[in-house]
Write a protein that holds these residues in place. Structure first.
Motif, PDB file in Angstrom:
ATOM      1  N   ALA A   1      10.487  -2.887  14.997  1.00 57.31           N
ATOM      2  CA  ALA A   1       9.054  -2.833  15.304  1.00 57.31           C
ATOM      3  C   ALA A   1       8.325  -2.427  14.025  1.00 57.31           C
ATOM      4  O   ALA A   1       8.887  -1.710  13.183  1.00 57.31           O
ATOM      5  N   ALA A   2       7.069  -2.864  13.889  1.00 61.54           N
ATOM      6  CA  ALA A   2       6.318  -2.610  12.650  1.00 61.54           C
ATOM      7  C   ALA A   2       6.308  -1.119  12.295  1.00 61.54           C
ATOM      8  O   ALA A   2       6.522  -0.737  11.134  1.00 61.54           O
ATOM      9  N   GLU A   3       6.106  -0.283  13.311  1.00 56.72           N
ATOM     10  CA  GLU A   3       5.985   1.154  13.035  1.00 56.72           C
ATOM     11  C   GLU A   3       7.312   1.780  12.589  1.00 56.72           C
ATOM     12  O   GLU A   3       7.327   2.854  11.978  1.00 56.72           O
ATOM     13  N   ASP A   4       8.437   1.094  12.892  1.00 62.14           N
ATOM     14  CA  ASP A   4       9.736   1.652  12.485  1.00 62.14           C
ATOM     15  C   ASP A   4      10.144   1.239  11.072  1.00 62.14           C
ATOM     16  O   ASP A   4      11.112   1.771  10.520  1.00 62.14           O
ATOM     17  N   VAL A   5       9.439   0.231  10.520  1.00 62.49           N
ATOM     18  CA  VAL A   5       9.842  -0.306   9.209  1.00 62.49           C
ATOM     19  C   VAL A   5       9.803   0.752   8.097  1.00 62.49           C
ATOM     20  O   VAL A   5      10.801   0.897   7.360  1.00 62.49           O
TER      21      VAL A   5
ATOM     22  N   GLN B   1       0.827  -1.207   0.000  1.00 61.86           N
ATOM     23  CA  GLN B   1       0.000   0.000   0.000  1.00 61.86           C
ATOM     24  C   GLN B   1       0.861   1.258   0.000  1.00 61.86           C
ATOM     25  O   GLN B   1       0.484   2.281  -0.545  1.00 61.86           O
ATOM     26  N   ALA B   2       2.065   1.151   0.631  1.00 62.81           N
ATOM     27  CA  ALA B   2       2.962   2.303   0.661  1.00 62.81           C
ATOM     28  C   ALA B   2       3.709   2.450  -0.672  1.00 62.81           C
ATOM     29  O   ALA B   2       4.552   3.340  -0.818  1.00 62.81           O
ATOM     30  N   GLY B   3       3.429   1.518  -1.591  1.00 60.59           N
ATOM     31  CA  GLY B   3       4.016   1.603  -2.922  1.00 60.59           C
ATOM     32  C   GLY B   3       5.435   1.102  -3.014  1.00 60.59           C
ATOM     33  O   GLY B   3       6.151   1.425  -3.962  1.00 60.59           O
ATOM     34  N   GLY B   4       5.856   0.301  -2.069  1.00 58.17           N
ATOM     35  CA  GLY B   4       7.219  -0.225  -2.080  1.00 58.17           C
ATOM     36  C   GLY B   4       7.415  -1.276  -3.165  1.00 58.17           C
ATOM     37  O   GLY B   4       6.445  -1.768  -3.753  1.00 58.17           O
ATOM     38  N   PRO B   5       8.662  -1.646  -3.418  1.00 60.77           N
ATOM     39  CA  PRO B   5       8.960  -2.668  -4.420  1.00 60.77           C
ATOM     40  C   PRO B   5       8.542  -4.054  -3.926  1.00 60.77           C
ATOM     41  O   PRO B   5       8.316  -4.227  -2.727  1.00 60.77           O
ATOM     42  N   PRO B   6       8.469  -5.053  -4.821  1.00 56.32           N
ATOM     43  CA  PRO B   6       8.127  -6.410  -4.386  1.00 56.32           C
ATOM     44  C   PRO B   6       9.141  -6.905  -3.362  1.00 56.32           C
ATOM     45  O   PRO B   6      10.335  -6.637  -3.511  1.00 56.32           O
ATOM     46  N   MET B   7       8.674  -7.547  -2.350  1.00 55.12           N
ATOM     47  CA  MET B   7       9.540  -8.010  -1.273  1.00 55.12           C
ATOM     48  C   MET B   7       8.933  -9.267  -0.676  1.00 55.12           C
ATOM     49  O   MET B   7       7.710  -9.381  -0.638  1.00 55.12           O
ATOM     50  N   THR B   8       9.787 -10.174  -0.218  1.00 58.53           N
ATOM     51  CA  THR B   8       9.260 -11.412   0.392  1.00 58.53           C
ATOM     52  C   THR B   8       9.076 -11.213   1.892  1.00 58.53           C
ATOM     53  O   THR B   8       9.986 -10.731   2.569  1.00 58.53           O
ATOM     54  N   LEU B   9       7.919 -11.576   2.391  1.00 53.95           N
ATOM     55  CA  LEU B   9       7.679 -11.554   3.835  1.00 53.95           C
ATOM     56  C   LEU B   9       7.661 -12.998   4.316  1.00 53.95           C
ATOM     57  O   LEU B   9       6.907 -13.798   3.787  1.00 53.95           O
ATOM     58  N   SER B  10       8.553 -13.296   5.262  1.00 57.63           N
ATOM     59  CA  SER B  10       8.571 -14.690   5.726  1.00 57.63           C
ATOM     60  C   SER B  10       8.119 -14.809   7.175  1.00 57.63           C
ATOM     61  O   SER B  10       8.191 -13.851   7.947  1.00 57.63           O
ATOM     62  N   PHE B  11       7.643 -15.969   7.528  1.00 61.01           N
ATOM     63  CA  PHE B  11       7.296 -16.280   8.932  1.00 61.01           C
ATOM     64  C   PHE B  11       7.734 -17.710   9.222  1.00 61.01           C
ATOM     65  O   PHE B  11       7.873 -18.530   8.305  1.00 61.01           O
ATOM     66  N   ASN B  12       7.988 -17.975  10.496  1.00 61.76           N
ATOM     67  CA  ASN B  12       8.446 -19.309  10.908  1.00 61.76           C
ATOM     68  C   ASN B  12       7.234 -20.198  11.163  1.00 61.76           C
ATOM     69  O   ASN B  12       6.292 -19.793  11.840  1.00 61.76           O
ATOM     70  N   ALA B  13       7.292 -21.404  10.622  1.00 60.01           N
ATOM     71  CA  ALA B  13       6.149 -22.308  10.763  1.00 60.01           C
ATOM     72  C   ALA B  13       6.563 -23.559  11.519  1.00 60.01           C
ATOM     73  O   ALA B  13       7.391 -24.336  11.049  1.00 60.01           O
ATOM     74  N   SER B  14       5.981 -23.744  12.703  1.00 56.68           N
ATOM     75  CA  SER B  14       6.233 -24.974  13.464  1.00 56.68           C
ATOM     76  C   SER B  14       5.305 -26.060  12.911  1.00 56.68           C
ATOM     77  O   SER B  14       4.316 -25.744  12.247  1.00 56.68           O
ATOM     78  N   PRO B  15       5.601 -27.331  13.202  1.00 52.83           N
ATOM     79  CA  PRO B  15       4.688 -28.398  12.753  1.00 52.83           C
ATOM     80  C   PRO B  15       3.259 -28.158  13.252  1.00 52.83           C
ATOM     81  O   PRO B  15       2.310 -28.487  12.561  1.00 52.83           O
ATOM     82  N   SER B  16       3.130 -27.553  14.446  1.00 50.75           N
ATOM     83  CA  SER B  16       1.773 -27.296  14.975  1.00 50.75           C
ATOM     84  C   SER B  16       1.008 -26.345  14.071  1.00 50.75           C
ATOM     85  O   SER B  16      -0.202 -26.479  13.907  1.00 50.75           O
ATOM     86  N   LEU B  17       1.729 -25.364  13.491  1.00 51.45           N
ATOM     87  CA  LEU B  17       1.028 -24.447  12.586  1.00 51.45           C
ATOM     88  C   LEU B  17       0.571 -25.215  11.344  1.00 51.45           C
ATOM     89  O   LEU B  17      -0.571 -25.086  10.908  1.00 51.45           O
TER      90      LEU B  17
END
Ligand code: C2E
Ligand code: CA
Ligand code: CA
Length: 624
Positions: A603-607, A441-457
């Motif tokens: 922190a999200a707000e500092d990104v 939404q801020a118009g930034g370039p394509p970027m990968t967002l990753s998250f860690n997935a445990s077997p429980s997830l």
């Protein structure tokens, strides 16, 4: 008696036919007649009673006997003869001690001759049970009701009522066996035959009471098998049962006489050791037990092996409640498990306090997860070939009201124990999707967002729905979402479509990025990397840390990078703390780096601000 009756009857008939009569005579005659009539009624009544007595004596099912006081039988009814299997003439005039007892119980002739009933003998007061023998040798139980009667003449008799109660005795015996069986089952474990929890508590309570005044204390060893579930899952339940029985006998053989071994749960045992001097003594018993349990054993031609963790606790002087001691050994067991299993942990007060603190933490954490109070940080990934930020990894934080930010390594194990890892990861995934959306939404370039997935997830019923719904609602292309998994997650059974490995393959096939995290320290050999459904690897920080100091490590990392690039996999180096590392990695062929050199997790707000400062490509400077 019969004669008397006939006489009276005849007399009364004679009186009735005497004629003629005066009034006076008539009156007295009426009185006489009444008298005769009364006499006749009495006689008939007596006669009837007599018949009834005979009826009762002859047909009673109980044996009736009248004896002299030296036990000589004077009279017996037919039931008694049947009971003894003897004709009346073989009974009358004899003492039952001669014929009613089996030979082994029979007194000598001399003793029989000297026998006399004593009226005040206790046997006269209650029912007596005798093991008797019939003439045909059959043994039976004779229940005798004995009483004495002294007549006005001074003669005295013993009256016996005898009953064959053999079948009742047999039934009573069976009942007793059933009762014993029930009592045994109530206090014992059916599989191993060991005492159960109830019997253990009783044993410890009495041991505590006995030791209350002396110096001796009661020790408890709480034994829990490690990886018992694996035996059950791999070899089946009967192998599991055999393992439990085997361990039960190993424990029984390994304790001192006077100790009690109990089974208190599926694969949990408790050994109670009364009269123990110190924790050291208890530790030696525990160590010996662990050493004995690990010795492999054969079951159906297969060799099985298991290990055990033991929590040891010793009673305080004055302790009376077995549950207090059990709680202590349980605390210690928990510690043994956490410290890496197959070991003994001893209870101490600090352990107790730590456990209480940990429990409190667990409750607070569960609340925080429930209230969606976990926070997220985003750590950038930097592509040195373009000089641009190419992605962010989402990392969870717990902002504790008193302790401040808590790192995941300190609270994720608690979340896992609470069974809440799936919830934690769902929140991280949602945070990743939010950040991805905000950046577009801020118009930034394509970027990968990753998250860690445990077997429980991966196994969470809401995972796929929420992921798909989340990216579609926000218009996020699948390849801009990366799922970071550990090798252990991916190496599961891919054929089982309900396994984490199969879910990962499906995500990969659906176009998401899958990154093998902490790569290079696990088991996944480079050889079968090609078969895994991954789009990239993240080389573990512990390897990166050494590349400047050790040539061999640098060579290993170089090989990983080369091979992965050949396979078309994206390679990320994590834990890159300075430009020197970045330079070396660049030289080895790895362009994507993550670490404090690029940025701390933000922190999200500092990104947005951080990204704005990085808008221009950054040139690598070796000495920065
Ligand atoms: P990880 O996935 O390997 O994450 C990288 C960790 O290295 C992060 O620790 C990060 O803060 C730290 N790190 C980043 N750059 C540097 C550096 O230059 N030097 C050093 N020494 N460390 C650096 P963090 O955030 O404490 O996370 C620790 C681990 O917790 C993660 O390791 C990951 O396995 C797990 N984790 C974090 N968030 C989540 C989550 O949401 N879900 C799951 N399942 N696991 C998570
Ligand atoms: Ca990670
Ligand atoms: Ca990692």
């Amino acid at each position: 008696m019969l004669l008397e009756t006939i006489v009276i009857l005849v007399l009364s008939c004679v009186c009735l036919f005497v004629v003629p009569l005066s009034v006076r005579q008539a009156l007295s005659l009426r009185a006489e007649r009444q008298l005769v009539r009364g006499l006749r009624a009495d006689l008939i009544e007596q006669r009837r009673n007599h018949d009834f007595f005979r009826l009762a004596a002859e047909h009673s099912k109980d044996g009736l006997v009248i004896q002299a006081m030296d036990a000589t039988v004077l009279w017996a009814n037919p039931a008694y003869c049947r009971l003894m299997g003897l004709p009346l003439d073989a009974i009358i005039g004899r003492n039952p001690l001669e014929y009613a007892l089996p030979p082994e119980d029979r007194p000598s002739a001399d003793e029989i001759a000297r026998f006399r009933y004593r009226e005040d003998a206790p046997e006269a007061k209650e029912l007596q049970l005798f093991r008797n023998m019939r003439a045909n040798g059959e043994i039976f139980w004779n229940q005798i009701n004995l009483s004495f009667r002294k007549l006005a003449t001074g003669d005295e008799y013993a009256i016996l009522v005898c009953r064959d109660v053999t079948s009742q005795i047999a039934q009573e015996k069976r009942l007793e066996e059933v009762r014993e069986q029930l009592a045994h089952e109530a206090t014992h474990d059916t599989l191993t035959g060991l005492a159960n929890r109830m019997a253990l508590i009783r044993f410890v309570r009495s041991a505590l009471a006995q030791g209350a005044h002396g110096k001796s204390r009661v020790g408890l060893l709480h034994v829990d098998l490690d990886r018992f579930k694996e035996i059950n899952d791999t070899h089946g339940h009967s192998a599991g049962d055999s393992t439990l029985s085997h361990v039960a006998s190993v424990l029984k053989d390994g304790v001192r006489s006077g100790d009690l071994v109990a089974r208190v749960g599926g694969d949990e045992f408790v050994v109670a050791c009364p009269g123990i001097g110190s924790l050291d003594d208890l530790q030696s018993i525990a160590d010996a037990l662990i050493a004995a349990v690990v010795v492999p054993f054969t079951w159906n031609d297969r060799v099985l092996a298991c290990e055990a963790s033991i929590g040891a606790a010793i009673s305080d002087p004055g302790m009376t409640d077995p549950e207090d001691l059990l709680l202590r050994s349980d605390f210690a067991l928990y510690d043994a498990k956490r410290a890496g299993r197959n070991r003994t942990a001893l209870y101490d007060e600090g352990l107790h306090q730590r456990r209480i603190a940990r429990n409190r933490r667990a409750v607070e954490l569960a609340d925080a997860i429930d209230m969606e109070e976990l926070e997220h940080r985003f750590q950038p990934l930097f592509d040195m070939s373009t000089g641009k930020v190419c992605g962010f990894e989402t990392l969870v934080r717990w902002n504790h009201p008193e302790d401040g930010l808590v790192a995941p390594d300190d609270f994720l194990p608690i979340a896992a124990e609470l069974g809440l890892m799936g919830e934690v990861d769902l929140a991280s995934m949602a945070a990743a999707l939010r950040m991805r959306k905000a950046l577009s939404q801020a118009g930034g370039p394509p970027m990968t967002l990753s998250f860690n997935a445990s077997p429980s997830l991966l196994m969470h019923p809401q995972f796929i729905n929420r992921l798909i719904f989340g990216i579609e609602a926000a218009g996020i292309p699948r390849e801009q979402i990366a799922i970071e998994v550990l090798e252990t997650t991916i190496l599961g059974d891919i054929e089982d479509c309900r396994s984490p490995a199969a879910v990962i393959r499906d995500l990969h096939d659906a176009g998401f990025q899958v990154i093998l995290d902490d790569f290079g320290i696990g088991y996944a050999g480079l050889a079968h990397l090609a078969q895994l459904a991954v789009t990239g690897v993240k080389i573990d920080q512990s390897l990166i840390r050494d590349i400047l100091r050790r040539d061999t490590t640098a060579k290993i990392v170089g090989t990983i990078i080369e091979l992965c690039s050949d396979l078309g996999l994206r390679v990320v180096a994590e834990g890159v703390e300075s430009a020197a590392f970045a330079d070396r990695l660049s030289a080895l062929g790895c362009d994507i780096v993550q670490g404090y050199w690029v940025a701390q997790p933000l922190a999200a707000e500092d990104v947005p601000e951080w990204l704005a400062q990085r808008a221009a490509p950054v040139r690598l400077v070796s000495n920065s």
